[in-house]
Design a protein around this motif. Structure first.
Motif, PDB file in Angstrom:
ATOM      1  N   ALA A  17       0.832  -1.206   0.000  1.00  0.00           N
ATOM      2  CA  ALA A  17       0.000   0.000   0.000  1.00  0.00           C
ATOM      3  C   ALA A  17       0.863   1.251   0.000  1.00  0.00           C
ATOM      4  O   ALA A  17       0.557   2.237  -0.699  1.00  0.00           O
ATOM      5  N   LYS A  18       1.942   1.239   0.764  1.00  0.00           N
ATOM      6  CA  LYS A  18       2.832   2.406   0.821  1.00  0.00           C
ATOM      7  C   LYS A  18       3.548   2.608  -0.519  1.00  0.00           C
ATOM      8  O   LYS A  18       3.756   3.748  -0.954  1.00  0.00           O
ATOM      9  N   SER A  19       3.889   1.493  -1.156  1.00  0.00           N
ATOM     10  CA  SER A  19       4.506   1.611  -2.486  1.00  0.00           C
ATOM     11  C   SER A  19       3.505   2.147  -3.488  1.00  0.00           C
ATOM     12  O   SER A  19       3.850   2.958  -4.371  1.00  0.00           O
ATOM     13  N   ALA A  20       2.241   1.716  -3.359  1.00  0.00           N
ATOM     14  CA  ALA A  20       1.200   2.173  -4.283  1.00  0.00           C
ATOM     15  C   ALA A  20       0.876   3.643  -4.075  1.00  0.00           C
ATOM     16  O   ALA A  20       0.696   4.400  -5.040  1.00  0.00           O
ATOM     17  N   VAL A  21       0.789   4.063  -2.801  1.00  0.00           N
ATOM     18  CA  VAL A  21       0.435   5.459  -2.544  1.00  0.00           C
ATOM     19  C   VAL A  21       1.562   6.397  -2.994  1.00  0.00           C
ATOM     20  O   VAL A  21       1.304   7.560  -3.368  1.00  0.00           O
ATOM     21  N   ALA A  22       2.803   5.897  -2.989  1.00  0.00           N
ATOM     22  CA  ALA A  22       3.920   6.714  -3.501  1.00  0.00           C
ATOM     23  C   ALA A  22       3.718   7.017  -4.982  1.00  0.00           C
ATOM     24  O   ALA A  22       4.067   8.105  -5.467  1.00  0.00           O
ATOM     25  N   VAL A  23       3.150   6.058  -5.703  1.00  0.00           N
ATOM     26  CA  VAL A  23       2.855   6.259  -7.129  1.00  0.00           C
ATOM     27  C   VAL A  23       1.721   7.274  -7.279  1.00  0.00           C
ATOM     28  O   VAL A  23       1.784   8.185  -8.115  1.00  0.00           O
ATOM     29  N   PHE A  24       0.666   7.135  -6.480  1.00  0.00           N
ATOM     30  CA  PHE A  24      -0.467   8.059  -6.536  1.00  0.00           C
ATOM     31  C   PHE A  24      -0.037   9.486  -6.214  1.00  0.00           C
ATOM     32  O   PHE A  24      -0.578  10.452  -6.761  1.00  0.00           O
ATOM     33  N   LEU A  78      -4.551   6.407 -11.686  1.00  0.00           N
ATOM     34  CA  LEU A  78      -4.026   7.554 -10.941  1.00  0.00           C
ATOM     35  C   LEU A  78      -4.951   8.768 -11.019  1.00  0.00           C
ATOM     36  O   LEU A  78      -4.895   9.651 -10.152  1.00  0.00           O
ATOM     37  N   LYS A  79      -5.784   8.823 -12.036  1.00  0.00           N
ATOM     38  CA  LYS A  79      -6.711   9.949 -12.188  1.00  0.00           C
ATOM     39  C   LYS A  79      -7.884   9.866 -11.213  1.00  0.00           C
ATOM     40  O   LYS A  79      -8.620  10.845 -11.046  1.00  0.00           O
ATOM     41  N   ASP A  80      -8.045   8.695 -10.578  1.00  0.00           N
ATOM     42  CA  ASP A  80      -9.171   8.498  -9.665  1.00  0.00           C
ATOM     43  C   ASP A  80      -8.755   8.881  -8.241  1.00  0.00           C
ATOM     44  O   ASP A  80      -8.028   8.152  -7.559  1.00  0.00           O
TER      45      ASP A  80
END
Length: 267
Positions: free
Chosen positions: A87-94, A224-226
């Motif tokens: 999740a932390k890796s994903a939120v870094a992308v967002f 990422l647009k969401d």
């Protein structure tokens, strides 16, 4: 002895000595009463012995449950940590962080694995049996009885952040293309590790899927647009951190119960 008194009684009746007959009759009654009391005492001794044996059988079973419970909580805690890392890796992308992984395929894996969940459960069968059968009073050690009630009545698997809704899971899986999800599920599903007498799931450390780089990039850009996905992801991270704190506190309490039961079983 009773035959002796009956013989004396017959002799006294023949000699018409009524008062002495009454004395021996009372003696007969006294012997019968003493016999009944002795039988009742022996029965009580036997019942106490059976109860004590059953009590220690429950102590052994409770200790087995506590050890199993510890393994369950450790597995749940480790799974939560794995979900948090993704999740932390994903939120870094967002958030377009400088720490974000530039590989869009890895981004999709992190986004999906962050949506994984593990249904918690508790090894409480022996305690539930004690309560439902009314045999909790067989537990004579007040410290253990109190510790059992305090621990199991909390129901860690059914309270607090353990049962909060994972809104990110539903949101993401409703928007990520099915073909991408299918590839991730096939290559990155839970693996099961045997610990003790049970098998517990964990997420694989590495997950490689065959997916076109440009296609993966286009899917990531669309997700990422969401803004709702990013918000749900942040909520998920906070939820998992809260869960981990609760689980660690539960393990401390469980260790105290384990020590009490081991002390009884080693006596």
């Amino acid at each position: 002895m009773i035959k002796f008194f009956r013989k004396i009684r017959q002799q006294l009746l023949k000699e018409n000595r009524f008062s002495k007959y009454m004395l021996y009759a009372l003696g007969e009654i006294f012997l019968v009463v003493i016999g009944i009391l002795i039988a009742l005492q022996i029965n009580n001794w036997n019942q106490d012995r059976l109860n004590k044996n059953l009590e220690f059988q429950y102590y052994e079973r409770l200790l087995d449950d506590v050890k199993e419970e510890n393994i369950i909580i450790e597995a749940t805690l480790n799974y939560s940590k794995q979900v948090s890392e993704h999740a932390k890796s994903a939120v870094a992308v967002f958030e377009n962080s400088s720490n974000a992984n530039p590989d869009p395929v890895a981004n999709l894996v992190d986004m999906y694995q962050a949506s994984q969940l593990l249904d918690p459960y508790s090894a409480s069968s022996t305690y539930q049996e004690l309560i439902s059968s009314g045999q909790i009073n067989l537990i004579q050690n007040d410290s253990i009885k109190t510790a059992l009630i305090r621990y199991y009545d909390i129901e860690w698997s059914e309270s607090g952040v353990a049962i909060l809704e994972n809104t990110y899971r539903k949101n993401l899986r409703g928007k990520m293309p099915d073909d991408v999800q299918a590839k991730i599920r096939l290559a990155c599903g839970d693996t099961y590790v045997k610990t003790g007498n049970s098998y517990f799931p964990k997420l694989p450390k590495e997950c490689n899927i065959q997916l076109d780089h440009n296609y993966a990039k286009s899917v990531v850009e669309a997700l990422l647009k969401d803004e709702s996905l990013k918000n749900d992801l942040r909520y998920l991270i906070g939820n998992e951190e809260g869960k981990q704190n609760d689980l660690m506190s539960t393990m401390v309490q469980l260790e105290s119960l384990n020590m009490l039961l081991e002390g009884i079983n080693n006596d």
